[in-house]
Design an enzyme around this catalytic site. Structure first.
Site: not given
Length: 434
Positions: A321-323, A326, A412
Protein backbone atom coordinates in the site's frame (compact mmCIF):
# COMPACT_ATOMS: atom_id res chain seq x y z
CA UNK A 1 -27.25 -7.87 31.45
CA UNK A 2 -26.68 -4.16 30.75
CA UNK A 3 -27.73 -2.98 27.31
CA UNK A 4 -26.03 0.40 27.48
CA UNK A 5 -23.25 2.35 29.16
CA UNK A 6 -23.40 6.02 30.12
CA UNK A 7 -20.05 7.72 29.61
CA UNK A 8 -18.77 11.24 28.95
CA UNK A 9 -18.14 11.68 25.22
CA UNK A 10 -16.87 14.73 23.37
CA UNK A 11 -16.37 15.18 19.65
CA UNK A 12 -13.59 17.76 19.34
CA UNK A 13 -14.19 19.78 16.18
CA UNK A 14 -13.30 23.10 14.57
CA UNK A 15 -14.19 25.43 11.73
CA UNK A 16 -11.24 24.16 9.64
CA UNK A 17 -7.91 22.40 9.77
CA UNK A 18 -5.13 24.34 11.47
CA UNK A 19 -7.15 25.42 14.51
CA UNK A 20 -5.27 23.06 16.84
CA UNK A 21 -7.70 20.13 17.19
CA UNK A 22 -4.97 17.53 17.54
CA UNK A 23 -2.94 19.58 20.01
CA UNK A 24 -5.99 20.35 22.14
CA UNK A 25 -7.30 16.76 22.03
CA UNK A 26 -3.86 15.47 23.05
CA UNK A 27 -3.58 18.03 25.86
CA UNK A 28 -7.07 17.21 27.14
CA UNK A 29 -6.45 13.46 26.98
CA UNK A 30 -3.17 13.75 28.86
CA UNK A 31 -4.72 16.05 31.49
CA UNK A 32 -7.61 13.68 32.13
CA UNK A 33 -5.24 10.71 32.38
CA UNK A 34 -3.16 12.63 34.92
CA UNK A 35 -6.35 13.13 36.94
CA UNK A 36 -6.86 9.37 37.08
CA UNK A 37 -9.49 9.14 34.33
CA UNK A 38 -9.58 6.20 31.94
CA UNK A 39 -9.51 7.85 28.51
CA UNK A 40 -10.12 6.36 25.09
CA UNK A 41 -9.57 8.45 21.97
CA UNK A 42 -10.85 7.98 18.42
CA UNK A 43 -9.99 9.82 15.22
CA UNK A 44 -12.78 10.73 12.83
CA UNK A 45 -11.98 9.89 9.24
CA UNK A 46 -8.89 8.32 7.68
CA UNK A 47 -5.61 9.27 9.38
CA UNK A 48 -2.43 7.54 10.51
CA UNK A 49 -0.26 10.20 12.15
CA UNK A 50 -2.64 12.05 14.49
CA UNK A 51 -3.71 8.76 16.11
CA UNK A 52 -0.05 8.03 16.97
CA UNK A 53 0.18 11.28 18.95
CA UNK A 54 -3.22 10.73 20.57
CA UNK A 55 -2.21 7.19 21.55
CA UNK A 56 0.90 8.59 23.22
CA UNK A 57 -1.21 11.18 25.04
CA UNK A 58 -3.89 8.76 26.25
CA UNK A 59 -1.91 5.57 26.70
CA UNK A 60 -4.36 3.48 24.68
CA UNK A 61 -4.67 2.55 20.97
CA UNK A 62 -6.60 5.04 18.83
CA UNK A 63 -9.05 3.66 16.28
CA UNK A 64 -10.99 5.27 13.43
CA UNK A 65 -14.63 6.31 13.34
CA UNK A 66 -16.15 7.09 9.96
CA UNK A 67 -19.71 6.45 8.82
CA UNK A 68 -18.58 5.46 5.31
CA UNK A 69 -15.12 3.86 5.53
CA UNK A 70 -15.63 2.18 8.91
CA UNK A 71 -19.41 1.92 8.67
CA UNK A 72 -22.03 2.74 11.30
CA UNK A 73 -22.20 -0.83 12.63
CA UNK A 74 -18.46 -1.20 13.19
CA UNK A 75 -18.37 2.31 14.71
CA UNK A 76 -21.09 1.17 17.12
CA UNK A 77 -19.11 -1.89 18.19
CA UNK A 78 -15.91 0.11 18.68
CA UNK A 79 -17.71 2.70 20.78
CA UNK A 80 -19.33 0.00 22.90
CA UNK A 81 -15.94 -1.59 23.55
CA UNK A 82 -14.45 1.77 24.55
CA UNK A 83 -17.44 2.66 26.75
CA UNK A 84 -16.95 -0.52 28.76
CA UNK A 85 -13.32 0.47 29.45
CA UNK A 86 -13.41 4.26 29.79
CA UNK A 87 -14.60 7.14 31.91
CA UNK A 88 -14.17 9.54 28.98
CA UNK A 89 -14.23 9.09 25.20
CA UNK A 90 -12.69 11.84 23.06
CA UNK A 91 -13.16 11.88 19.29
CA UNK A 92 -11.02 14.20 17.19
CA UNK A 93 -12.93 15.43 14.17
CA UNK A 94 -11.59 15.75 10.64
CA UNK A 95 -10.99 19.10 8.89
CA UNK A 96 -13.93 21.41 9.66
CA UNK A 97 -17.02 20.24 11.52
CA UNK A 98 -19.19 20.08 8.38
CA UNK A 99 -16.47 19.10 5.88
CA UNK A 100 -16.53 15.76 4.11
CA UNK A 101 -19.15 13.21 3.13
CA UNK A 102 -19.88 12.08 5.77
CA UNK A 103 -18.76 14.88 8.09
CA UNK A 104 -17.83 14.95 11.76
CA UNK A 105 -21.18 16.65 12.41
CA UNK A 106 -23.02 13.70 10.86
CA UNK A 107 -21.12 11.32 13.14
CA UNK A 108 -22.04 13.46 16.17
CA UNK A 109 -25.71 13.48 15.23
CA UNK A 110 -25.77 9.75 14.38
CA UNK A 111 -24.60 8.79 17.88
CA UNK A 112 -25.80 11.76 19.93
CA UNK A 113 -22.36 13.15 20.79
CA UNK A 114 -21.99 16.68 22.14
CA UNK A 115 -19.42 18.76 20.27
CA UNK A 116 -16.50 20.67 21.78
CA UNK A 117 -15.40 23.45 19.41
CA UNK A 118 -11.72 24.33 19.22
CA UNK A 119 -11.12 27.86 17.96
CA UNK A 120 -7.88 29.60 17.12
CA UNK A 121 -8.44 32.78 19.12
CA UNK A 122 -5.09 34.35 18.24
CA UNK A 123 -6.58 36.87 15.81
CA UNK A 124 -10.05 37.42 17.27
CA UNK A 125 -11.90 38.22 20.47
CA UNK A 126 -15.67 38.81 20.53
CA UNK A 127 -16.10 37.39 17.01
CA UNK A 128 -15.46 33.99 18.58
CA UNK A 129 -19.10 33.94 19.66
CA UNK A 130 -20.39 34.45 16.12
CA UNK A 131 -18.13 31.69 14.86
CA UNK A 132 -19.17 29.16 17.52
CA UNK A 133 -22.88 29.98 17.34
CA UNK A 134 -22.69 29.51 13.57
CA UNK A 135 -20.98 26.15 14.00
CA UNK A 136 -23.70 25.10 16.43
CA UNK A 137 -26.71 26.27 14.46
CA UNK A 138 -25.71 25.44 10.88
CA UNK A 139 -26.22 21.69 11.31
CA UNK A 140 -27.33 21.94 13.98
CA UNK A 141 -25.23 20.11 16.56
CA UNK A 142 -25.29 20.06 20.33
CA UNK A 143 -22.47 22.42 21.36
CA UNK A 144 -21.14 21.37 24.77
CA UNK A 145 -18.55 24.11 24.99
CA UNK A 146 -15.47 25.75 23.56
CA UNK A 147 -11.74 25.36 24.00
CA UNK A 148 -9.94 28.51 22.91
CA UNK A 149 -6.47 27.88 21.54
CA UNK A 150 -3.59 30.39 21.31
CA UNK A 151 -5.08 32.75 23.90
CA UNK A 152 -2.85 35.73 24.73
CA UNK A 153 -3.96 36.61 28.29
CA UNK A 154 -6.70 36.22 30.94
CA UNK A 155 -8.30 39.39 29.58
CA UNK A 156 -8.36 37.95 26.09
CA UNK A 157 -9.95 34.76 27.45
CA UNK A 158 -12.60 36.83 29.26
CA UNK A 159 -13.59 38.59 26.02
CA UNK A 160 -13.90 35.26 24.23
CA UNK A 161 -15.98 33.80 27.07
CA UNK A 162 -18.34 36.79 27.14
CA UNK A 163 -19.01 36.47 23.41
CA UNK A 164 -20.15 32.86 23.67
CA UNK A 165 -23.41 33.71 25.47
CA UNK A 166 -24.85 30.51 26.91
CA UNK A 167 -22.05 28.25 25.60
CA UNK A 168 -19.36 27.68 28.27
CA UNK A 169 -15.69 28.37 27.67
CA UNK A 170 -14.47 24.97 28.71
CA UNK A 171 -10.72 25.59 28.63
CA UNK A 172 -8.01 27.79 27.17
CA UNK A 173 -4.56 27.02 25.87
CA UNK A 174 -1.94 29.73 25.62
CA UNK A 175 0.14 30.41 22.54
CA UNK A 176 2.88 27.81 22.39
CA UNK A 177 6.54 28.75 22.18
CA UNK A 178 7.07 25.58 20.16
CA UNK A 179 4.82 23.13 18.36
CA UNK A 180 4.98 19.65 16.96
CA UNK A 181 7.09 19.74 13.78
CA UNK A 182 5.28 18.94 10.55
CA UNK A 183 6.08 17.52 7.14
CA UNK A 184 4.13 16.98 3.92
CA UNK A 185 1.72 14.34 5.27
CA UNK A 186 1.11 16.04 8.61
CA UNK A 187 2.82 15.89 11.98
CA UNK A 188 6.23 14.32 12.38
CA UNK A 189 5.87 10.84 13.86
CA UNK A 190 5.77 11.06 17.67
CA UNK A 191 8.59 8.54 17.98
CA UNK A 192 10.86 10.98 16.15
CA UNK A 193 10.37 13.71 18.76
CA UNK A 194 12.78 12.97 21.60
CA UNK A 195 10.90 14.80 24.34
CA UNK A 196 7.37 14.08 23.15
CA UNK A 197 6.10 13.04 26.59
CA UNK A 198 7.52 16.18 28.17
CA UNK A 199 5.77 18.23 25.47
CA UNK A 200 2.46 16.48 26.18
CA UNK A 201 2.85 17.00 29.93
CA UNK A 202 3.60 20.67 29.28
CA UNK A 203 0.50 21.03 27.09
CA UNK A 204 -1.65 19.37 29.75
CA UNK A 205 -0.30 21.71 32.40
CA UNK A 206 -0.95 24.77 30.23
CA UNK A 207 -4.52 23.74 29.43
CA UNK A 208 -6.47 26.02 31.76
CA UNK A 209 -9.37 23.73 32.56
CA UNK A 210 -12.75 24.70 34.05
CA UNK A 211 -13.48 21.83 36.45
CA UNK A 212 -17.00 23.11 37.12
CA UNK A 213 -17.85 23.10 33.41
CA UNK A 214 -16.46 19.58 33.14
CA UNK A 215 -18.61 18.39 36.05
CA UNK A 216 -21.71 19.70 34.27
CA UNK A 217 -20.93 17.88 31.04
CA UNK A 218 -23.67 15.34 30.41
CA UNK A 219 -22.97 11.70 29.73
CA UNK A 220 -23.82 10.01 26.44
CA UNK A 221 -25.67 6.71 26.37
CA UNK A 222 -23.73 4.17 24.31
CA UNK A 223 -25.88 1.21 23.33
CA UNK A 224 -24.21 -2.18 23.62
CA UNK A 225 -25.05 -4.03 20.39
CA UNK A 226 -25.10 -7.81 20.08
CA UNK A 227 -21.71 -9.35 19.44
CA UNK A 228 -20.64 -9.00 15.84
CA UNK A 229 -20.69 -12.23 13.81
CA UNK A 230 -17.40 -14.08 14.01
CA UNK A 231 -15.06 -13.59 11.08
CA UNK A 232 -14.46 -16.76 9.08
CA UNK A 233 -10.79 -17.62 9.80
CA UNK A 234 -9.82 -17.91 6.14
CA UNK A 235 -6.14 -17.21 6.98
CA UNK A 236 -5.90 -19.77 9.77
CA UNK A 237 -2.36 -21.11 10.02
CA UNK A 238 -0.95 -18.46 7.67
CA UNK A 239 2.11 -16.48 8.74
CA UNK A 240 2.07 -12.92 7.43
CA UNK A 241 5.27 -10.86 7.48
CA UNK A 242 4.44 -7.21 8.22
CA UNK A 243 6.97 -4.45 7.51
CA UNK A 244 7.01 -2.16 10.53
CA UNK A 245 9.49 0.65 11.13
CA UNK A 246 9.80 4.41 10.52
CA UNK A 247 9.50 3.90 6.74
CA UNK A 248 6.41 1.66 7.00
CA UNK A 249 4.41 3.14 9.88
CA UNK A 250 1.05 4.06 8.32
CA UNK A 251 -1.09 1.22 9.53
CA UNK A 252 -4.57 1.05 11.03
CA UNK A 253 -4.50 -0.99 14.28
CA UNK A 254 -7.81 -2.42 13.08
CA UNK A 255 -6.06 -3.88 10.02
CA UNK A 256 -3.79 -5.95 12.23
CA UNK A 257 -6.75 -6.93 14.41
CA UNK A 258 -8.59 -8.12 11.28
CA UNK A 259 -5.67 -10.24 10.09
CA UNK A 260 -5.51 -11.88 13.53
CA UNK A 261 -9.28 -12.43 13.53
CA UNK A 262 -8.87 -14.11 10.13
CA UNK A 263 -6.55 -16.56 11.87
CA UNK A 264 -3.17 -15.23 10.68
CA UNK A 265 -0.06 -15.03 12.81
CA UNK A 266 1.84 -11.77 12.33
CA UNK A 267 5.63 -11.52 12.18
CA UNK A 268 7.10 -8.01 12.11
CA UNK A 269 10.34 -7.13 10.38
CA UNK A 270 12.22 -3.94 9.50
CA UNK A 271 13.39 -3.28 5.94
CA UNK A 272 15.16 -0.17 7.28
CA UNK A 273 17.28 -2.40 9.50
CA UNK A 274 17.97 -4.57 6.42
CA UNK A 275 15.99 -7.43 7.91
CA UNK A 276 14.87 -9.96 5.29
CA UNK A 277 11.34 -11.20 4.86
CA UNK A 278 11.01 -13.96 7.50
CA UNK A 279 11.85 -17.31 5.95
CA UNK A 280 8.67 -18.95 7.23
CA UNK A 281 6.30 -16.27 5.87
CA UNK A 282 3.30 -17.32 3.77
CA UNK A 283 2.52 -13.74 2.68
CA UNK A 284 3.90 -10.21 3.04
CA UNK A 285 2.17 -6.96 3.99
CA UNK A 286 3.95 -3.69 3.19
CA UNK A 287 1.90 -0.80 4.61
CA UNK A 288 2.36 2.86 3.80
CA UNK A 289 4.79 5.25 5.38
CA UNK A 290 7.72 7.49 4.51
CA UNK A 291 10.09 5.54 2.22
CA UNK A 292 11.04 8.86 0.59
CA UNK A 293 12.60 10.04 3.86
CA UNK A 294 14.62 6.83 4.17
CA UNK A 295 15.45 6.17 0.52
CA UNK A 296 19.27 6.13 1.02
CA UNK A 297 18.97 3.53 3.78
CA UNK A 298 16.51 1.39 1.80
CA UNK A 299 18.78 1.59 -1.26
CA UNK A 300 21.60 0.07 0.80
CA UNK A 301 19.40 -2.62 2.40
CA UNK A 302 20.54 -5.43 0.11
CA UNK A 303 19.26 -8.31 2.27
CA UNK A 304 15.77 -6.78 2.41
CA UNK A 305 15.67 -6.14 -1.33
CA UNK A 306 16.92 -9.62 -2.21
CA UNK A 307 14.45 -11.25 0.18
CA UNK A 308 11.39 -9.47 -1.19
CA UNK A 309 12.43 -10.34 -4.75
CA UNK A 310 12.86 -13.96 -3.67
CA UNK A 311 9.46 -13.96 -1.94
CA UNK A 312 7.89 -12.61 -5.12
CA UNK A 313 9.66 -15.17 -7.29
CA UNK A 314 8.42 -17.92 -4.97
CA UNK A 315 4.82 -16.74 -5.46
CA UNK A 316 4.16 -15.46 -1.94
CA UNK A 317 1.19 -13.06 -1.93
CA UNK A 318 2.51 -9.52 -1.38
CA UNK A 319 0.14 -6.66 -0.54
CA UNK A 320 1.79 -3.24 -0.88
CA UNK A 321 0.00 0.00 0.00
CA UNK A 322 1.25 3.47 -0.97
CA UNK A 323 4.68 3.71 0.66
CA UNK A 324 4.94 -0.07 0.53
CA UNK A 325 4.37 0.09 -3.21
CA UNK A 326 6.88 2.92 -3.60
CA UNK A 327 9.59 0.78 -1.97
CA UNK A 328 8.98 -2.00 -4.52
CA UNK A 329 9.44 0.16 -7.63
CA UNK A 330 12.67 0.18 -9.62
CA UNK A 331 13.63 3.59 -8.23
CA UNK A 332 12.42 6.41 -5.99
CA UNK A 333 13.30 10.08 -6.53
CA UNK A 334 13.11 12.00 -3.26
CA UNK A 335 12.03 15.60 -2.59
CA UNK A 336 15.43 16.86 -3.68
CA UNK A 337 15.20 14.98 -6.98
CA UNK A 338 17.89 12.44 -6.13
CA UNK A 339 17.15 8.97 -7.47
CA UNK A 340 17.56 5.84 -5.32
CA UNK A 341 17.39 2.19 -6.24
CA UNK A 342 14.45 0.33 -4.71
CA UNK A 343 13.50 -3.37 -4.69
CA UNK A 344 12.61 -3.66 -8.38
CA UNK A 345 9.57 -5.91 -7.98
CA UNK A 346 7.20 -3.37 -9.56
CA UNK A 347 8.43 -2.01 -12.92
CA UNK A 348 8.52 1.79 -12.93
CA UNK A 349 9.83 4.77 -11.02
CA UNK A 350 8.34 6.87 -8.24
CA UNK A 351 8.78 10.65 -8.18
CA UNK A 352 7.99 12.90 -5.24
CA UNK A 353 6.23 16.19 -5.98
CA UNK A 354 5.29 19.31 -4.05
CA UNK A 355 1.61 19.10 -5.03
CA UNK A 356 -0.79 16.64 -3.44
CA UNK A 357 -1.32 13.77 -5.89
CA UNK A 358 -4.18 11.90 -4.27
CA UNK A 359 -6.63 12.53 -1.41
CA UNK A 360 -9.94 11.18 -0.25
CA UNK A 361 -12.13 8.17 0.52
CA UNK A 362 -12.22 5.41 -2.10
CA UNK A 363 -13.51 1.88 -2.52
CA UNK A 364 -12.20 -1.12 -4.43
CA UNK A 365 -14.64 -3.57 -6.04
CA UNK A 366 -13.68 -7.20 -5.37
CA UNK A 367 -15.41 -10.56 -5.92
CA UNK A 368 -16.18 -10.50 -2.19
CA UNK A 369 -17.76 -7.02 -2.36
CA UNK A 370 -16.45 -3.49 -1.81
CA UNK A 371 -13.25 -2.95 0.19
CA UNK A 372 -13.21 0.60 1.52
CA UNK A 373 -10.36 2.91 2.43
CA UNK A 374 -8.66 6.11 1.33
CA UNK A 375 -5.69 7.66 -0.45
CA UNK A 376 -3.27 10.47 0.47
CA UNK A 377 0.08 10.88 -1.28
CA UNK A 378 2.55 13.37 -2.73
CA UNK A 379 4.21 11.09 -5.26
CA UNK A 380 3.37 9.52 -8.59
CA UNK A 381 4.31 6.20 -10.14
CA UNK A 382 5.48 6.24 -13.75
CA UNK A 383 5.04 2.76 -15.19
CA UNK A 384 4.17 1.08 -18.48
CA UNK A 385 2.11 -1.51 -16.61
CA UNK A 386 -1.61 -1.50 -17.28
CA UNK A 387 -3.77 -1.22 -14.18
CA UNK A 388 -5.61 -4.41 -13.25
CA UNK A 389 -8.38 -2.32 -11.68
CA UNK A 390 -9.16 1.12 -10.29
CA UNK A 391 -10.72 2.22 -7.05
CA UNK A 392 -13.83 4.39 -7.09
CA UNK A 393 -13.81 7.79 -5.40
CA UNK A 394 -16.42 8.50 -2.72
CA UNK A 395 -18.86 10.14 -3.16
CA UNK A 396 -18.28 11.20 -6.79
CA UNK A 397 -18.00 7.69 -8.27
CA UNK A 398 -15.07 8.78 -10.47
CA UNK A 399 -12.14 6.46 -11.14
CA UNK A 400 -9.56 6.58 -8.36
CA UNK A 401 -6.23 4.86 -7.74
CA UNK A 402 -4.80 2.18 -10.00
CA UNK A 403 -4.31 -1.33 -8.65
CA UNK A 404 -1.36 -3.15 -10.19
CA UNK A 405 -0.82 -6.90 -10.23
CA UNK A 406 2.56 -8.40 -11.06
CA UNK A 407 2.49 -12.13 -10.40
CA UNK A 408 1.68 -12.52 -6.70
CA UNK A 409 2.02 -8.77 -5.99
CA UNK A 410 -1.00 -6.50 -5.45
CA UNK A 411 0.10 -2.86 -5.24
CA UNK A 412 -1.70 0.48 -5.10
CA UNK A 413 -1.65 3.92 -3.52
CA UNK A 414 -4.98 2.86 -1.98
CA UNK A 415 -4.94 2.29 1.80
CA UNK A 416 -7.55 -0.38 2.53
CA UNK A 417 -9.45 -0.43 5.83
CA UNK A 418 -9.49 -4.19 6.40
CA UNK A 419 -12.56 -4.45 8.71
CA UNK A 420 -14.72 -3.07 5.88
CA UNK A 421 -14.47 -6.46 4.11
CA UNK A 422 -12.44 -9.19 5.86
CA UNK A 423 -13.26 -11.76 3.15
CA UNK A 424 -11.77 -9.53 0.46
CA UNK A 425 -8.68 -9.00 2.61
CA UNK A 426 -8.25 -12.74 3.11
CA UNK A 427 -8.34 -13.24 -0.66
CA UNK A 428 -5.51 -10.71 -1.11
CA UNK A 429 -3.26 -12.71 1.21
CA UNK A 430 -4.00 -16.11 -0.31
CA UNK A 431 -2.19 -17.46 -3.39
CA UNK A 432 -5.46 -17.49 -5.36
CA UNK A 433 -5.27 -13.67 -5.45
CA UNK A 434 -2.62 -13.97 -8.14
Amino acid sequence: MAKHVDVRVLLVAAVSSGQGKTTVTAALARKLVQQGQRVRVFKCGPDFIDPMLLERASGAPVHSLDLWMVGAEHCRHQLARAAREADVILIEGVMGLYDGTPSSAELARAFGFPVMAVIDASAMAQTAGALVLGLRDYGPVEMAGVIANRVASPGHAAMVAASLREIPLFATLARQSRSMPERHLGLVLPGEVLDIDAMLDELAEQLAFDAAAWSRLRTTRIELPPEAPAIVPALRGKRIAVARDAAFAFLYPANLDTLRALGATLHYFSPLADEPVPADADAVYLPGGYPELHAPTLALAERWRASIRAAHAAGLPIVAECGGMMALADSLSDQQGEQWTMAGVLPGRVLMQARLAGLGSQGLATPQGALRGHTFHYSRLETELAAAAHTVKHPSGAAGEALYRVGSLSASYFHAYFPSNPAAVAALFLPAAA
